[in-house]
Design a protein around this motif. Structure first.
Motif, short mmCIF file in Angstrom:
data_model
loop_
_atom_site.label_atom_id
_atom_site.label_comp_id
_atom_site.label_asym_id
_atom_site.label_seq_id
_atom_site.Cartn_x
_atom_site.Cartn_y
_atom_site.Cartn_z
N PHE A 104 0.87 -1.22 0.02
CA PHE A 104 -0.06 0.00 -0.01
C PHE A 104 0.98 1.14 -0.13
O PHE A 104 1.86 1.00 0.48
N LEU B 223 0.61 4.21 1.80
CA LEU B 223 -0.26 4.98 2.98
C LEU B 223 -0.10 6.36 3.21
O LEU B 223 1.11 7.01 3.24
N LYS C 211 -2.23 5.47 8.76
CA LYS C 211 -2.27 4.05 9.20
C LYS C 211 -2.65 4.23 10.73
O LYS C 211 -2.09 4.95 11.54
N LEU D 152 -7.18 2.94 7.27
CA LEU D 152 -6.10 2.95 6.41
C LEU D 152 -6.46 3.89 5.31
O LEU D 152 -7.80 3.94 4.78
N LEU E 42 -4.66 1.78 -1.89
CA LEU E 42 -4.73 0.64 -1.30
C LEU E 42 -4.91 -0.39 -2.32
O LEU E 42 -5.25 -1.56 -2.04
N SER E 43 -5.26 -0.15 -3.47
CA SER E 43 -5.62 -1.35 -4.56
C SER E 43 -5.31 -0.89 -6.05
O SER E 43 -5.18 0.43 -6.28
#
Length: 551
Positions: free
Chosen positions: A41, A43, A46, A57, A61-62
């Motif tokens: 990820f 970030l 977090k 989060l 992330l994807s």
């Protein structure tokens, strides 16, 4: 008035919010290197709960595009080392795409067919379908490994009987329902069941317990919104509390400040009613009187010539007028149709009991006392008090912040903050009705919580017991900390931006057990959605929470 003294406690554990970059982010679950982890990820934020599962989060992330519930579950399964959840335990509650093009998937975690109390988890995607935020409360596989087989031996009806026995009342001792007449061609009732029962799992004292959750809402012989958890196996009471959301703002006096109001009323059979059917989308504002008794909802407030000028009617006038203003605010500013988003009737009852120094939302409606004339005058005479109480109903239908400890203090704070957004003349709460003989006095101050016995920084946080005597962990005390963060935010970015951020955080990113650190993350995520994570607005919100010691 005398300032309340408070004791400073050391804070043993506060989850920190870290600003992360790909270069500094690190896997936080050792021994699972064969699975995808946090290193995958990019970030920005977090936060982990005490079990090491992400409570918040934010970032990239994807890579895959999320369009369906199945896509979301595949994402969570791919990152099972991070989220530690069996996706088969997640039941989709809601999928909603907002006006920014973001889609919000909200899940309830279950065990078998039963929900786990408070285990609500959300996955948020941007307009391209990429996951940008996950937040909420999950129980991982290690927690579920503790689960012992349990079967329902105490059914819902039996649990309700046990709940009544626990509070030493019988249904006939209380005022639960009332049939009311039809106005404007519609039948109107209390609008909500007042006895509710659900079978749930509750995580209590480090174990899952199958329980019957019983809610008893009534107004006589006292205002109540009891939440009682009955062990579904042996019938014992696991825990209980009267969760009535009490703003401690009941008033005093015989009239309310003498201001002239324009009222929307209803005429039928030679009588005028404080019954407003002019709101769009079938919203109704209804005002009643308890006639100095304690039965709810009471009788309709009526008049023969539509001139509501008697001193005894002033509490009704402001309750009705201000409830209409709150309805208009949420609809016009946030597109929300009443407190539930679906046009629920906003019902208010005034003249509750005698010299009653309180106002509250009881889970179904607003209730206002007239006060005793020295501590309060009629509480319905304060717009921020009315907005505070109706916002409790909004919170109940959105984030569902549990009324204890930090979630409860956030619940109180959000009500104060939206009270300010409707009444922006100052940062005082309840000043229009509190201690009428003392100029400039109030229940609380968002700009200076210390002046009214509240902490304004985590260094002063009070670790109070989660009991009624301990104010359910200090919900009315520790709310001074997020209130001060709100003050700093509003001072820095202005109310127009702040109210959008607060509403978005409340309705999209907070869940029942969100703490102060989660609230900070929610505010920053809402700010990033609306104004960008590199904006000066983002920096201002970040600085506001830093200033009260919430990281």
């Amino acid at each position: 008035m005398k300032k309340k003294k408070f004791t400073t406690f050391a804070v043993a554990s506060i989850l920190s919010l870290s600003l992360m970059t790909p270069a500094t982010s690190a896997a936080f679950l050792p021994g699972v290197s064969s699975q995808k982890g946090i290193n995958d990820f990019e970030l920005k934020v977090k936060q982990l709960d005490e079990k090491g599962i992400p409570s918040f989060l934010s970032g990239k992330l994807s890579n895959q595009k999320i369009k369906t519930e199945a896509d979301v579950k595949k994402f969570l399964k791919d990152y099972s080392s991070v989220y530690q959840v069996n996706t088969e335990s997640l039941k989709l509650l809601d999928k909603e795409t907002d006006d920014l093009g973001m889609t919000h998937y909200t899940f309830q975690q279950t065990i078998g067919n039963y929900p786990i109390e408070g285990a609500v988890f959300s996955v948020h995607t941007d307009k391209t379908g990429s996951v940008t935020v996950t937040n909420g409360n999950l129980y991982g596989l290690k927690d579920l490994a503790k689960l012992k087989k349990q079967y329902v031996h105490v059914n819902g009806d039996s649990a309700i009987d046990l709940a009544w026995k626990h509070i030493d009342l019988k249904p006939e001792d209380t005022e639960l329902t009332e049939t009311i007449e039809s106005l404007h061609g519609h039948d109107h009732s209390l609008g909500e069941e007042q006895i509710k029962q659900d079978t749930v799992y509750i995580y209590h004292e480090d174990q899952f317990i199958l329980a019957q959750k019983v809610q008893l809402q009534f107004i006589e012989p006292y205002g109540a919104n009891w939440q009682i958890y009955v062990n579904a196996v042996d019938g014992s009471i696991i825990k209980s509390k009267n969760a009535i959301m009490d703003a401690e703002t009941t008033g005093t006096g015989t009239g309310v400040n003498g201001a002239s109001r324009t009222l929307n009323t209803y005429y039928a059979n030679g009588t005028y009613y404080l019954f407003d059917v002019t709101k769009p989308m079938n919203g109704v504002i209804e005002t009643r009187t308890a006639n100095y008794r304690t039965s709810l909802p009471g009788s309709y407030s009526v008049d023969s010539n539509n001139n509501w000028s008697a001193s005894s009617q002033r509490a009704e006038v402001d309750a009705h007028y201000f409830a209409g203003q709150v309805y208009d605010y949420y609809l016009n500013k946030h597109g929300r149709n009443s407190y539930d988003g679906n046009g629920a009737t906003i019902r208010s009852t005034v003249h509750y009991s005698s010299n009653y120094n309180n106002a509250f939302w009881n889970g179904s409606q607003m209730v206002y006392g007239d006060g005793d004339g020295s501590t309060f005058k009629a509480l319905s005479g304060s717009l921020d008090v009315v907005a505070h109480e109706i916002t409790h109903a909004v919170t109940e239908r959105t984030a569902g912040l549990v009324y204890e400890n930090q979630p409860g203090a956030l619940n109180e704070s959000f009500s104060d903050v939206f009270g300010y957004f409707l009444d922006t003349g100052d940062y005082l709460i309840g000043e229009d009705v509190y201690t009428p003989g003392i100029a400039g006095d109030a229940l609380r101050s968002m700009s200076n919580p210390n002046a009214y016995g509240q902490p304004d920084h985590m260094d002063e946080y009070q670790n109070l017991p989660n009991t009624q005597a301990g104010d359910w962990g200090g919900v009315h005390i520790n709310s001074g900390i997020p209130n001060k963060a709100a003050y700093y935010t509003i001072q820095s970015i202005g109310a127009a931006k702040a109210e959008k951020i607060y509403y978005r955080a409340l309705t999209n990113y907070l869940t029942p057990y969100s703490n102060f650190s989660n609230a900070r993350a929610a505010m920053l995520q809402a700010t990033a959605d609306l104004y960008g994570s590199g904006s000066s607005t983002y920096s201002s919100v970040q600085s506001a929470w830093n200033s009260v010691g919430v990281y």
